[in-house]
Write an enzyme that holds these catalytic residues in place. Structure first.
Site, PDB file in Angstrom:
ATOM      1  N   ARG A  39       0.823  -1.211   0.000  1.00 53.79           N
ATOM      2  CA  ARG A  39       0.000   0.000   0.000  1.00 53.79           C
ATOM      3  C   ARG A  39       0.855   1.258   0.000  1.00 53.79           C
ATOM      4  NH1 ARG A  39      -3.386   3.105   4.105  1.00 53.79           N
ATOM      5  NH2 ARG A  39      -5.261   3.731   2.968  1.00 53.79           N
ATOM      6  N   ALA A  72      -7.571   7.211  -1.257  1.00 55.08           N
ATOM      7  CA  ALA A  72      -6.934   6.321  -0.301  1.00 55.08           C
ATOM      8  C   ALA A  72      -7.972   5.929   0.752  1.00 55.08           C
ATOM      9  CB  ALA A  72      -5.727   6.993   0.336  1.00 55.08           C
ATOM     10  N   SER A  73      -8.823   5.003   0.397  1.00 57.87           N
ATOM     11  CA  SER A  73      -9.925   4.615   1.274  1.00 57.87           C
ATOM     12  C   SER A  73      -9.422   3.830   2.483  1.00 57.87           C
ATOM     13  CB  SER A  73     -10.937   3.765   0.505  1.00 57.87           C
ATOM     14  OG  SER A  73     -11.477   4.496  -0.577  1.00 57.87           O
ATOM     15  N   VAL A  74     -10.259   3.744   3.499  1.00 56.80           N
ATOM     16  CA  VAL A  74      -9.924   3.001   4.713  1.00 56.80           C
ATOM     17  C   VAL A  74      -9.681   1.537   4.357  1.00 56.80           C
ATOM     18  CG1 VAL A  74     -10.762   2.332   6.988  1.00 56.80           C
ATOM     19  CG2 VAL A  74     -11.341   4.585   6.060  1.00 56.80           C
TER      20      VAL A  74
END
Length: 400
Positions: A39, A72-74
């Site tokens: 990530r 940039a999602s959880v």
């Protein structure tokens, strides 16, 4: 003597996945993908620690030019939606909203003998995704700069379609590009709430088998949601759909009076961390008066409204010049469930609306884990039996 060592990216990535697994289930293939894809490589400008926290983050590719927050999602939400999607190894997958490219890389791991196409309307976002995917060995993922509402017909049909932006209506183009039996997962917005809904196509119907509360930035190009201030300082707002009969001026006039709110308590109590968003979901399955009330911190400090359940997003019933919103009141600090749900209402119809909202609360309380069945059909096709919410390109039917 013990030497403190800085964790490596691999260690932090595995620690994040372990933390998600401690709170949420995760299929083995999704777990493998999340342990594999770095990530941090898709989030430039962040240190490793911030890249591997379970939260949405703002990233910067070029100095002073941040990419959208939704890029940039959880991570736990990413995992949840991938579980809903249930992508198989030979599937052809379409993603609406390329973001950082991280989700497309995860999809490429899951559909490693199929294909992944991701589209984004923002040229900078699409370029960022393309660059990061190439740099991390995912050159085979197709990235297209395009309005996501158009999909990507050149690589259709797809076995799976996933949207990573909030969608208010399902465009006809997506129907044309999804195989019969295929799955569509999207953050669907209706009556002020957003739920990540998993749907399977059966001919001319999309039928749900699960939904989870979430929050995403709305897709560009759908303008069916409206927002209106209810006071001159714009610290109290109502959010509603275009098909709802809402008179913001009349509501504002009602709130400007000195008459106190009518308060009605329900029989339902909740614990400190116990979710109650199902009240909202339950209400939308039969009541077209459900909207969203937003109360800013400034309005709370001035005590303009009493105890909205969640100030930024409380369900509210609206009719003409009256409204009733969900409240939460602390009662009995030692109780297992010390908070009582209820309604606060203003206007000539205050009592009726408050009691109707309490009825929704008590209906939810009779089966707190129940989730409605959602069936979506294109405009022009008959809807199934149930409560229908009409939109320009689709019809949503909800049944319990």
């Amino acid at each position: 003597m013990t030497v403190n060592q800085t964790p490596t990216a691999d260690q932090l990535r595995n620690r994040l996945v372990d933390e998600i697994l401690a709170e949420h289930r995760m299929p083995a293939d999704v777990e493998r993908a999340m342990r594999t894809v770095p990530r941090d490589a898709f989030l430039p400008g962040l240190d490793l620690k911030n890249a591997y926290t379970d939260q949405a983050v703002t990233i910067k590719d070029n100095p002073g030019k941040p990419l959208p927050l939704s890029c940039a999602s959880v991570p736990s939400v990413v995992a949840m939606m991938l579980e809903q999607l249930d992508a198989r190894t030979a599937d052809d997958v379409l993603e609406i909203g390329a973001g950082t490219g991280y989700n497309a890389a995860l999809l490429a791991e899951l559909a490693n003998r199929g294909s992944v196409t991701t589209v984004d309307i923002d040229p900078d976002v699409a370029l960022h995704a393309r660059t990061r995917l190439n740099a991390n060995g995912y050159e085979h993922v197709t990235v297209i700069e395009r309005d996501g509402l158009l999909g990507a017909p050149e690589n259709a049909p797809y076995d799976r379609i996933i949207a990573t932006v909030g969608v208010w209506d399902i465009p006809a183009t997506w129907w044309d590009q999804l195989n019969d039996g295929g799955r569509l997962v999207l953050p669907l917005r209706w009556r002020g709430q957003t739920q990540s809904v998993a749907l399977t196509r059966h001919g001319n119907a999309l039928v749900s088998d699960g939904m989870e509360l979430c929050g995403f930035v709305p897709i560009i190009g759908q303008n069916g949601e409206k927002t209106s201030p209810l006071n001159t300082d714009d610290t109290i707002r109502v959010h509603y759909d275009e098909d709802q009969d809402v008179d913001p001026d009349a509501l504002a006039a009602t709130l400007q009076t000195d008459k106190p709110a009518l308060e009605v308590h329900s029989a339902q109590r909740v614990g400190g961390q116990e979710p109650f968003d199902g009240v909202w979901l339950r209400a939308t399955a039969g009541d077209d008066r459900v909207c969203r009330l937003e109360v800013t911190p400034q309005a709370l400090e001035q005590e303009l409204l009493r105890r909205p359940a969640i100030p930024v997003r409380s369900p509210v019933l609206v009719e003409c010049d009256s409204l009733a919103y969900l409240t939460i009141t602390r009662e009995g600090a030692e109780a297992e469930r010390p908070f009582r749900l209820g309604a606060a209402a203003y206007g000539p119809r205050a009592e009726e609306l408050a009691r109707d909202l309490v009825a929704h609360i008590d209906a939810w309380g009779s089966d707190r884990l129940a989730v409605p069945r959602m069936t979506i059909t294109p405009v022009g096709w008959a809807s199934t039996a149930g409560h229908v919410i009409g939109k320009p390109e689709s019809r949503i039917t909800l049944t319990y």
